[in-house]
Design a protein around this motif. Structure first.
Motif, short mmCIF file in Angstrom:
data_model
loop_
_atom_site.label_atom_id
_atom_site.label_comp_id
_atom_site.label_asym_id
_atom_site.label_seq_id
_atom_site.Cartn_x
_atom_site.Cartn_y
_atom_site.Cartn_z
N SER A 95 0.83 -1.21 0.00
CA SER A 95 0.00 0.00 0.00
C SER A 95 0.87 1.26 0.00
O SER A 95 0.47 2.30 -0.54
CB SER A 95 -0.96 0.00 1.20
N ARG A 98 2.80 1.86 -3.49
CA ARG A 98 1.99 2.47 -4.56
C ARG A 98 2.48 3.87 -4.90
O ARG A 98 2.18 4.39 -5.97
CB ARG A 98 0.52 2.58 -4.13
N ALA A 262 -1.01 3.64 5.22
CA ALA A 262 0.03 3.03 4.39
C ALA A 262 1.41 3.48 4.86
O ALA A 262 2.14 4.14 4.13
CB ALA A 262 -0.19 3.40 2.93
#
Ligand code: AMP
Length: 430
Positions: A95, A98, A262
């Motif tokens: 996450s 990304r 994240a």
């Protein structure tokens, strides 16, 4: 202490060399590694993109710290799987990765956190993207949102070029699914700078700022590549500028990632454009060390690398690094035909170890894309084949030594740039 480096390129060879230098007593493994890493580490055959294979390997070896080199396994969730197993991993969970794997996501994070970056719009529909370009001032930059090996950004001088870029990314899918979503960005003027920050998610320790050379040919001409060379430190990266990057870019990005669930542990790499007035804007984020920046940056870390990676992986307070005041210049030696269709198989004669030291001078020959025949013959086996680094007291000496080192290990059909660090050389003559 058992350490495992995941990956097989020049960055991973430099990582193995630097970790071993920092902790000569550590047991070092590299998965899968290359003929160069075999000099310092035990290579273990494993596909770095196969998460269950790497997880099983870590179990079997019972490693204390895993350092993940490339972005693809991080984006695919390697760090998540290893953490779930209770392993200490230097590298972000999917996450957080990304921030590199989706330029659209990175733009959302930057906009939410007020990070300085070019104005942009994101599209999944070709006709909507074409309509936007039609109304946009020239020049502009069209970027595939997904991972495209550093080649997914096209700087377009005209609207017509931008329309062609959109058709090739979203229509013809030259970058596969990575081009299903595109980001169209305003063009930024200035000089690029790479700032690599080791982070536990809240604090950062900066590695020496570096400058990469993306284009194949001297004078920054020709097609974009994975990177043809790098050097550091860069004199435009003054302490004041780096403090500003930390305050305005790195810390707020980490805080926003934490806020959205994240948290980022590993290397947050900010690719910046420094305007003529000295203002930093983010061009892109990477979720790992750069290649070939790593081969220039790590030789300047005198002490503290393992402790720093260890603390960052644990989310613990970060110790300081001891950084050398020397200069490092890395020249990449690529195979004929790179980047489109590199030829494999040329015989390489290195004549000796990766590391050659004489007084304070240090020469390093890192393997990026090589293989070894059963009889020991070394051959080119990739686009970027070797990355040679020279460390000297001053930039000019390091630049000359890096060029000489590249000349001494060239092979049939090899190509390399003799102007790595040209901006720094030009500044010195001003
Ligand atoms: P990226 O993949 O986003 O790092 O872009 C690759 C290269 O394209 C960068 O290293 C820059 O040279 C160039 N580039 C990307 N975005 C911009 C921009 N907004 N303005 C000017 N050049 C850019």
């Amino acid at each position: 202490m058992k350490l495992l480096v995941v990956g097989s390129g020049g960055r991973e060879h430099a990582l193995c060399w630097a970790l071993k230098r920092d902790r000569p007593d550590a047991e070092l493994y590299c998965a899968p590694g290359n003929p160069g890493t075999a000099e310092f580490a035990t290579n273990v055959a494993s596909d770095s993109s196969d998460i269950s294979a790497v997880s099983a390997l870590c179990e079997q070896l019972n490693v204390d710290l895993i350092v993940v080199g490339p972005e693809a396994p991080l984006a695919a969730g390697l760090a998540d799987a290893l953490r779930a197993q209770g392993r200490r991993v230097f590298g972000p969970i999917a996450s957080a990765a990304r921030i590199e794997a989706s330029k659209a996501f990175a733009k959302d994070v930057m906009n939410a956190a007020g990070i300085p970056t070019a104005a942009s719009a994101t599209f999944t529909d070709l006709s909507a993207a074409l309509a936007y370009v039609d109304q946009h001032a020239e020049p502009l930059v069209v970027k595939a949102s997904g991972l495209a090996a550093g080649k997914g950004a096209i700087v377009c001088a005209t609207r017509a070029e931008a329309a062609d870029a959109l058709r090739s990314m979203m229509g013809a899918r030259i970058f596969g699914d990575a081009g299903g979503t595109v980001v169209i960005e305003d063009f930024l003027e200035g000089e690029e700078l790479s700032v690599l920050a080791v982070t536990n998610g809240r604090e950062v320790r900066l590695l020496p700022a570096a400058q990469d050379h993306k284009r194949l040919l001297e004078g920054d001409r020709g097609p974009n590549t994975g990177g043809m060379g790098a050097y550091c430190p860069v004199s435009i990266a003054t302490p004041a500028l780096l403090a500003r990057v930390e305050r305005q870019v790195l810390l707020p990005t980490l805080a926003e990632l934490e806020r959205i669930g994240a948290p980022f542990r590993g290397v947050l790499y900010a690719g910046l454009m420094i305007s003529p007035a000295g203002v930093p804007n983010v061009i892109e984020f990477n979720c790992r060390l750069g290649d070939p920046e790593t081969q220039a940056v790590l030789p300047l870390v005198n002490r503290g690398l393992v402790d720093l990676f260890w603390a960052a992986a644990d989310g613990a307070p970060l110790p300081e690094l001891e950084i050398s005041r020397a200069a490092a210049v890395t020249t990449v030696i690529a195979a004929r035909g790179y980047p489109d269709a590199p030829e494999k198989g040329a015989v390489i004669e290195l004549g000796g170890k990766a590391e050659r030291r004489s007084g304070g001078d240090l020469d390093l020959v890192f393997h990026a894309g090589t293989r070894q025949d059963a009889d020991g013959t070394l051959r080119a086996n990739g686009g970027r084949v070797l990355a040679v680094t020279a460390v000297r007291d001053g930039f000019a000496e390091a630049q000359a030594a890096s060029r000489a080192l590249a000349e001494s290990v060239q092979f049939e059909g090899s190509q390399f740039r003799r102007d790595i660090g040209w901006r720094e050389a030009q500044r010195a003559h001003r």
